[in-house]
Design an enzyme around this catalytic site. Structure first.
Site, mmCIF file in Angstrom:
data_model
loop_
_atom_site.group_PDB
_atom_site.id
_atom_site.type_symbol
_atom_site.label_atom_id
_atom_site.label_comp_id
_atom_site.label_asym_id
_atom_site.label_seq_id
_atom_site.Cartn_x
_atom_site.Cartn_y
_atom_site.Cartn_z
ATOM 1 N N CYS A 44 11.927 6.310 -4.458
ATOM 2 C CA CYS A 44 11.112 5.500 -5.562
ATOM 3 C C CYS A 44 12.233 4.842 -6.333
ATOM 4 O O CYS A 44 12.097 3.515 -6.639
ATOM 5 C CB CYS A 44 10.198 6.427 -6.218
ATOM 6 S SG CYS A 44 9.643 5.589 -7.545
ATOM 7 N N CYS A 49 9.786 2.080 -4.724
ATOM 8 C CA CYS A 49 8.844 1.489 -6.050
ATOM 9 C C CYS A 49 9.745 0.442 -7.106
ATOM 10 O O CYS A 49 9.213 -0.513 -7.341
ATOM 11 C CB CYS A 49 8.052 2.557 -6.578
ATOM 12 S SG CYS A 49 7.932 4.004 -5.493
ATOM 13 N N LYS A 52 11.881 -2.458 -5.931
ATOM 14 C CA LYS A 52 10.703 -3.433 -5.365
ATOM 15 C C LYS A 52 9.720 -4.135 -6.559
ATOM 16 O O LYS A 52 9.586 -5.347 -6.294
ATOM 17 C CB LYS A 52 9.869 -2.561 -4.576
ATOM 18 C CG LYS A 52 8.816 -3.163 -3.734
ATOM 19 C CD LYS A 52 7.198 -3.411 -4.247
ATOM 20 C CE LYS A 52 6.908 -1.925 -4.902
ATOM 21 N NZ LYS A 52 6.047 -1.287 -3.937
ATOM 22 N N TYR A 184 2.110 -2.344 3.813
ATOM 23 C CA TYR A 184 2.382 -2.668 2.437
ATOM 24 C C TYR A 184 3.886 -3.176 2.040
ATOM 25 O O TYR A 184 3.860 -3.959 1.474
ATOM 26 C CB TYR A 184 1.837 -1.480 1.142
ATOM 27 C CG TYR A 184 2.637 -0.455 1.019
ATOM 28 C CD1 TYR A 184 3.465 -0.534 -0.103
ATOM 29 C CD2 TYR A 184 2.747 0.782 1.675
ATOM 30 C CE1 TYR A 184 4.502 0.593 -0.718
ATOM 31 C CE2 TYR A 184 3.437 1.548 1.480
ATOM 32 C CZ TYR A 184 4.247 1.661 0.487
ATOM 33 O OH TYR A 184 5.241 2.920 0.186
ATOM 34 N N GLU A 188 4.633 -6.822 0.814
ATOM 35 C CA GLU A 188 5.286 -7.052 -0.610
ATOM 36 C C GLU A 188 6.606 -7.831 -0.483
ATOM 37 O O GLU A 188 6.716 -8.480 -1.066
ATOM 38 C CB GLU A 188 5.589 -5.682 -1.092
ATOM 39 C CG GLU A 188 4.243 -5.087 -1.501
ATOM 40 C CD GLU A 188 4.608 -3.651 -1.994
ATOM 41 O OE1 GLU A 188 3.740 -2.730 -2.542
ATOM 42 O OE2 GLU A 188 5.536 -2.903 -1.424
ATOM 43 N N HIS A 443 -15.147 -9.541 -22.229
ATOM 44 C CA HIS A 443 -15.402 -11.042 -21.834
ATOM 45 C C HIS A 443 -14.455 -11.707 -22.795
ATOM 46 O O HIS A 443 -14.303 -11.265 -23.962
ATOM 47 C CB HIS A 443 -16.636 -11.209 -22.343
ATOM 48 C CG HIS A 443 -17.031 -12.646 -21.822
ATOM 49 N ND1 HIS A 443 -17.115 -13.059 -20.600
ATOM 50 C CD2 HIS A 443 -17.024 -13.791 -22.392
ATOM 51 C CE1 HIS A 443 -17.248 -14.350 -20.449
ATOM 52 N NE2 HIS A 443 -17.411 -14.873 -21.577
ATOM 53 N N GLU A 448 -14.281 -7.762 -15.864
ATOM 54 C CA GLU A 448 -15.885 -7.477 -16.116
ATOM 55 C C GLU A 448 -16.429 -7.424 -14.998
ATOM 56 O O GLU A 448 -17.622 -6.940 -14.956
ATOM 57 C CB GLU A 448 -16.038 -8.543 -17.140
ATOM 58 C CG GLU A 448 -16.382 -9.733 -16.941
ATOM 59 C CD GLU A 448 -16.407 -10.958 -18.067
ATOM 60 O OE1 GLU A 448 -17.824 -10.839 -18.501
ATOM 61 O OE2 GLU A 448 -15.686 -11.609 -18.248
HETATM 62 P P1 FAD Z 1 12.354 10.621 -1.564
HETATM 63 O O1 FAD Z 1 12.107 9.935 -2.906
HETATM 64 O O2 FAD Z 1 12.448 9.834 -0.325
HETATM 65 O O3 FAD Z 1 13.459 11.555 -1.704
HETATM 66 C C1 FAD Z 1 14.085 12.158 -0.715
HETATM 67 C C2 FAD Z 1 15.567 12.489 -1.222
HETATM 68 O O4 FAD Z 1 16.139 13.689 -0.355
HETATM 69 C C3 FAD Z 1 16.420 11.248 -0.969
HETATM 70 O O5 FAD Z 1 17.095 10.939 -2.280
HETATM 71 C C4 FAD Z 1 17.486 11.589 0.040
HETATM 72 O O6 FAD Z 1 18.900 10.872 -0.047
HETATM 73 C C5 FAD Z 1 17.568 13.245 0.041
HETATM 74 N N1 FAD Z 1 17.950 13.877 1.000
HETATM 75 C C6 FAD Z 1 17.449 13.585 2.495
HETATM 76 N N2 FAD Z 1 18.049 14.563 3.168
HETATM 77 C C7 FAD Z 1 18.768 15.090 2.326
HETATM 78 C C8 FAD Z 1 19.715 16.492 2.998
HETATM 79 N N3 FAD Z 1 19.535 16.936 4.291
HETATM 80 N N4 FAD Z 1 20.535 16.970 1.870
HETATM 81 C C9 FAD Z 1 20.441 16.311 0.399
HETATM 82 N N5 FAD Z 1 19.616 15.302 0.331
HETATM 83 C C10 FAD Z 1 18.816 14.832 1.205
HETATM 84 N N6 FAD Z 1 5.286 4.848 -3.662
HETATM 85 C C11 FAD Z 1 4.435 4.475 -4.474
HETATM 86 O O7 FAD Z 1 3.690 5.373 -5.071
HETATM 87 N N7 FAD Z 1 4.319 3.227 -4.985
HETATM 88 C C12 FAD Z 1 5.086 2.188 -4.556
HETATM 89 O O8 FAD Z 1 4.900 1.143 -5.252
HETATM 90 C C13 FAD Z 1 6.128 2.280 -3.591
HETATM 91 N N8 FAD Z 1 6.952 1.538 -3.145
HETATM 92 C C14 FAD Z 1 7.651 1.723 -2.191
HETATM 93 C C15 FAD Z 1 8.408 0.788 -1.794
HETATM 94 C C16 FAD Z 1 9.341 0.829 -0.677
HETATM 95 C C17 FAD Z 1 10.266 -0.054 0.072
HETATM 96 C C18 FAD Z 1 9.562 2.420 -0.163
HETATM 97 C C19 FAD Z 1 10.531 2.660 0.982
HETATM 98 C C20 FAD Z 1 8.866 3.291 -0.762
HETATM 99 C C21 FAD Z 1 7.700 3.093 -1.418
HETATM 100 N N9 FAD Z 1 6.936 4.016 -2.046
HETATM 101 C C22 FAD Z 1 6.001 3.893 -3.258
HETATM 102 C C23 FAD Z 1 6.979 5.468 -1.663
HETATM 103 C C24 FAD Z 1 7.545 6.370 -2.388
HETATM 104 O O9 FAD Z 1 8.814 5.925 -2.613
HETATM 105 C C25 FAD Z 1 7.779 7.697 -1.717
HETATM 106 O O10 FAD Z 1 6.486 8.282 -1.415
HETATM 107 C C26 FAD Z 1 8.460 8.888 -2.672
HETATM 108 O O11 FAD Z 1 9.612 8.419 -2.910
HETATM 109 C C27 FAD Z 1 8.457 10.202 -1.750
HETATM 110 O O12 FAD Z 1 9.215 10.901 -2.447
HETATM 111 P P2 FAD Z 1 9.928 12.191 -1.866
HETATM 112 O O13 FAD Z 1 10.118 13.358 -2.991
HETATM 113 O O14 FAD Z 1 9.019 12.691 -0.719
HETATM 114 O O15 FAD Z 1 11.178 11.548 -1.196
#
Ligand code: FAD
Length: 465
Positions: A44, A49, A52, A184, A188, A443, A448
């Site tokens: 994110c 997010c 982006k 999406y 986007e 309005h 609305e």
């Molecule tokens: P992440 O945020 O992906 O975090 C996982 C973390 O784990 C990462 O930092 C990774 O490096 C780390 N990791 C992985 N494996 C290991 C390991 N073995 N050891 C240590 N660290 C590790 N969502 C919205 O709600 N609104 C939006 O507008 C939106 N836009 C998006 C745009 C894009 C381009 C993308 C790709 C996603 C978007 N999302 C959006 C989705 C949102 O980013 C994810 O749903 C959210 O970040 C998921 O959170 P998470 O905690 O599951 O994983």
């Protein structure tokens, strides 16, 4: 706390879900560590997010300048991509720093490195620059490793393509881009690049963009993004990508050849479970390759839990955060909680953007035994009165005909993401159409329409894709 373990909780992945779970648990007095292999903040903050949305805002200025000219302004604008990327990266680093600081304030031990499960209570963490690995034990483990972009590995020339991860760091703005995908992220980025003046083609193998969204939204948005200059090719995919001296030639299955400077694949994301040691801990995957969890986010191993995109339930930041809160309530506050995935509002930051909450018309027809009332309006936003723009806004309400509850709201047009957040309160609360109508309009606004839609669509009027 059991004294036999180094920590009460070990979290793998410092993204949206992992950080929230780690902080809440540590603030509750537990000993917590979190491992992050890349940068704190996760998808994110670092490559999703937040950057982006900055790119969408940067890109949208071109449209605002056009609108301004209709109001008498003369605008001579130019755009400096390297300057923007640098400014954006400074802000992303600042936000990541806030996440690090907040983990520290909560008393969470942050361990930079890649964590791999060794057994149900043991992880091994290796710094990404190499060096000695550490073995750490914990009573509970939370997997929050998120997702990664998926590419069709068997496509010839796919190694020349980028994904959203590289799109945030292109050294220069391309003149021509082709984006493959209809979800999406694809839509986007198509809007971002088109708004920045890049000749943009969107190619998607399905019959229309935004699969899973309401069909009227899909059709309306496809038309609107074409008005903004994006060439949309549907029902088609790559057969090959060939690098030449002048660019990348995209050979398509329909025989077309399109040369671009950049090809971006936004063809889906996969749960990030590679080499995570799941077998060693008895953590099973489901048939889609996501970590299998029960309603309380517990995996097939008793003391291991998983939240967020790695479970592939509803891949959104606020959902990962809510799942983290539920995990904390369940495991540490003796208050079993599961997240309610119904009526989660979401936005597509396309240009124009989309806001949607609840059921699409088709979903409602299945859920409400076919008895559905539809209210729909298409109109020109007032802002475009002087610009000659033929952009249209779509506002659609889907109502369960029996209960008269508004079960779905779908908006395409300026400020739709802001509007849908508020509409979601009413949908979540189960308010009826009459209760929406009893709310006096503001309005003149676009919103609305939400409380003034009077005429039901007759079945014959309904558009389908
Ligand atoms: P992440 O945020 O992906 O975090 C996982 C973390 O784990 C990462 O930092 C990774 O490096 C780390 N990791 C992985 N494996 C290991 C390991 N073995 N050891 C240590 N660290 C590790 N969502 C919205 O709600 N609104 C939006 O507008 C939106 N836009 C998006 C745009 C894009 C381009 C993308 C790709 C996603 C978007 N999302 C959006 C989705 C949102 O980013 C994810 O749903 C959210 O970040 C998921 O959170 P998470 O905690 O599951 O994983």
């Amino acid at each position: 706390m059991s004294k036999t373990y180094d920590y009460d909780l070990f979290v793998i992945g410092a993204g949206s879900g992992g950080v929230r779970a780690a902080r809440l648990t540590a603030l509750g007095g537990k000993r917590v560590a979190i491992a992050e292999e890349h940068r704190v903040g996760g998808t994110c903050v670092i490559r999703g997010c937040v950057p982006k949305k900055f790119m969408v805002m940067a890109s949208d200025f071109s449209h605002q300048f056009e609108t301004a000219e209709g109001y008498g302004w003369t605008v001579e604008a130019s755009f400096d991509w390297p300057k923007f990327i640098q400014t954006k990266d400074v802000e992303i680093a600042r936000l990541s720093g806030i996440y690090v600081a907040n983990l520290g304030k909560a008393g969470v031990d942050l361990i930079h490195g890649r964590a791999v499960l060794k057994d149900v209570h043991t992880v091994e963490v290796t710094h990404r620059d190499g060096g000695e690995s550490r073995t750490i034990t914990a009573e509970n483990i939370l997997i929050a490793t998120g997702g990664r972009p998926w590419l069709p590995a068997d496509l010839s020339g796919v190694e020349h393509a980028i994904t959203s991860e590289q799109a945030f760091h292109l050294p220069e703005l391309p003149k021509r881009i082709l984006i493959a995908g209809g979800g999406y992220i694809a839509v986007e980025f198509a809007g971002i690049f088109a708004g920045l003046g890049v000749e943009t083609t969107l190619i998607y193998r399905g019959p229309n963009i935004l699969r899973g969204f309401d069909d009227d939204v899909r059709a309306h948005l496809a038309g609107e993004i074409e008005k903004r200059g994006i060439k949309v090719i549907l029902g088609c995919q790559h057969s090959e990508i060939v690098k030449t001296e002048s660019g990348l030639v995209n050979r398509l299955e329909n025989g077309m050849e399109i040369e671009t400077d950049v090809v971006m694949f936004a063809t889906g994301r996969a749960p990030h479970v590679t080499a995570l040691g799941l077998d060693a801990a008895g953590v099973d995957l489901d048939d889609k390759g996501a970590i299998k969890v029960d309603a309380l986010s517990k995996t097939t191993a008793d003391n291991i839990w998983a939240i967020g995109d790695v479970t592939d339930r509803m891949n959104l930041t606020p959902v990962a955060i809510r799942e983290a809160v539920c995990f904390h309530e369940t495991v540490y506050l003796d208050n079993p909680q599961h997240f309610d995935y119904e009526a989660v509002a979401t936005a597509v930051f396309s240009q124009p953007p989309v806001g949607t909450v609840g059921l699409s018309e088709n979903e409602a027809r299945h859920a409400c035994s076919g008895e559905v009332d539809v209210y729909l309006s298409r109109f020109r936003p007032m802002k475009y009165a002087f610009t000659g723009s033929d952009e249209r806004m779509l506002v659609k309400l889907v109502v369960d005909a029996t209960s008269q509850k508004v079960v779905g709201v779908h908006i395409v047009g300026p400020e739709a993401p802001e509007m849908i957040q508020l509409a979601a309160i009413a949908v979540k609360a189960g308010l009826t159409k009459a209760e929406w109508d009893a709310t006096c309009a503001v309005h003149p606004t676009m919103a609305e329409e939400l409380v003034t839609l009077k005429e039901k669509q007759r079945p014959g009027n309904m558009s389908a894709v």
